[in-house]
Design a protein around this motif. Structure first.
Motif, mmCIF file in Angstrom:
data_model
loop_
_atom_site.group_PDB
_atom_site.id
_atom_site.type_symbol
_atom_site.label_atom_id
_atom_site.label_comp_id
_atom_site.label_asym_id
_atom_site.label_seq_id
_atom_site.Cartn_x
_atom_site.Cartn_y
_atom_site.Cartn_z
ATOM 1 N N ALA A 102 46.738 37.194 34.929
ATOM 2 C CA ALA A 102 46.380 37.943 33.536
ATOM 3 C C ALA A 102 46.970 39.979 34.038
ATOM 4 C CB ALA A 102 45.026 38.289 34.756
ATOM 5 N N THR A 104 46.938 43.381 34.783
ATOM 6 C CA THR A 104 46.221 43.948 35.859
ATOM 7 C C THR A 104 44.264 42.991 36.139
ATOM 8 O OG1 THR A 104 47.428 46.126 35.470
ATOM 9 C CG2 THR A 104 45.441 46.420 36.656
ATOM 10 N N PRO A 105 44.469 42.833 36.632
ATOM 11 C CA PRO A 105 43.028 42.010 36.612
ATOM 12 C C PRO A 105 41.602 42.665 36.593
ATOM 13 C CG PRO A 105 44.037 40.210 38.132
ATOM 14 C CD PRO A 105 45.113 42.223 37.890
ATOM 15 N N CYS A 116 37.414 38.742 39.901
ATOM 16 C CA CYS A 116 38.212 39.395 39.353
ATOM 17 C C CYS A 116 39.711 38.376 38.392
ATOM 18 C CB CYS A 116 38.838 40.724 39.456
ATOM 19 S SG CYS A 116 40.291 40.020 41.114
ATOM 20 N N GLU A 117 39.904 37.875 37.790
ATOM 21 C CA GLU A 117 40.589 36.352 37.040
ATOM 22 C C GLU A 117 42.065 36.562 37.145
ATOM 23 O OE1 GLU A 117 39.082 35.094 33.596
ATOM 24 O OE2 GLU A 117 36.948 34.734 33.981
ATOM 25 N N LEU A 118 42.714 35.884 37.827
ATOM 26 C CA LEU A 118 44.052 36.091 38.410
ATOM 27 C C LEU A 118 44.773 35.813 37.144
ATOM 28 C CD1 LEU A 118 44.221 35.585 42.192
ATOM 29 C CD2 LEU A 118 43.700 38.075 40.914
ATOM 30 N N GLN A 120 44.192 32.576 34.264
ATOM 31 C CA GLN A 120 42.845 31.886 33.490
ATOM 32 C C GLN A 120 44.014 31.038 31.982
ATOM 33 O OE1 GLN A 120 40.118 30.077 32.647
ATOM 34 N NE2 GLN A 120 39.142 31.895 32.881
ATOM 35 N N THR A 124 41.689 28.140 36.345
ATOM 36 C CA THR A 124 41.471 29.075 36.929
ATOM 37 C C THR A 124 41.760 30.096 38.248
ATOM 38 O OG1 THR A 124 39.709 29.578 34.925
ATOM 39 C CG2 THR A 124 39.259 31.182 36.542
ATOM 40 N N PHE A 126 40.789 32.646 40.652
ATOM 41 C CA PHE A 126 39.886 33.875 40.925
ATOM 42 C C PHE A 126 39.914 35.037 41.733
ATOM 43 C CE2 PHE A 126 36.740 31.180 41.585
ATOM 44 C CZ PHE A 126 36.347 31.831 42.713
#
Length: 216
Positions: A102, A104-105, A116-118, A120, A124, A126
């Protein structure tokens, strides 16, 4: 290396140490296979070079110590080199390949916790932080694997529980009532992966286990 053996909790929840058990070797790569379901978890230790490729699974990887996420779609190849320890999760191949780290999550808050989702995609990945204490028991509609990155606590699954610490790896089946309790004085940080994809903030209270929407 951890000497702790696999712990079986209520409902099929399982807890193991980062490098519990006997690894298999593939060239310069040692592989610890922990959990195998629709969502599988393994730990990779590289001392040299390796090529990763999965024909039927998407793979999400997290390089410990570097805080680096990698998304490897089915049928693609990833070349690795160096001295690396990686937490890997395998999920069924996406119907339409799409997904990536992602950038910069964005940190998101849910109550007194953050995540924070890393990655997706149809899976997923995170990272999350849990303050000292215990949140209410809950469940999700997806399978989930967790690796504790820092801190100590207790993994609760229904009426069963076991201690967890940095390096603990956890498998949670769909709809299994659970809670990660932080028994330390500082923040507990964890890496999580779940399938099918969604939001880490979506959870259902333990009392709603018979009324929540059916899982896919």
């Amino acid at each position: 290396m951890h000497n702790r053996m696999l712990v079986e909790l209520e409902g099929g929840c399982r807890v193991a140490g980062l490098k519990d058990g006997s690894p298999t070797r593939d060239g310069d790569l040692l592989i610890w296979e922990h959990f195998s379901s629709k969502l599988s978890m393994r730990v990779l230790e590289l001392r040299g070079t390796a090529t990763l490729r999965n024909e039927a699974h998407d793979e999400v990887l997290y390089v410990l110590g570097e805080e680096r996420s990698i998304y490897l779609p089915a049928g693609e190849t990833l070349e690795l080199a160096g001295n690396l320890t990686i937490v890997s999760a395998l999920a069924p191949q996406a119907r339409t390949p799409a997904g990536q780290p992602a950038g910069t999550p964005a940190l998101q808050k849910t109550g007194d916790r953050w995540y924070c989702e890393l990655i997706q995609a149809e899976v997923t990945q995170f990272m999350g932080g849990i303050p000292p204490g215990r949140a209410p028991d809950h469940f999700h509609l997806y399978e989930e694997v967790i690796c504790i990155l820092d801190g100590e606590g207790i993994m609760h699954a229904g009426s069963s529980s076991t201690p967890i610490t940095s390096g603990s790896c956890i498998f949670l089946p769909r709809r299994q009532v659970h809670c990660v309790e932080n028994t330390g004085s500082g923040e507990l940080r964890l890496l999580g992966v779940f399938y099918p994809a969604g939001s880490p903030a979506v959870r259902y209270g333990a009392s709603s286990n018979t009324t929540a929407p059916p899982s896919r």
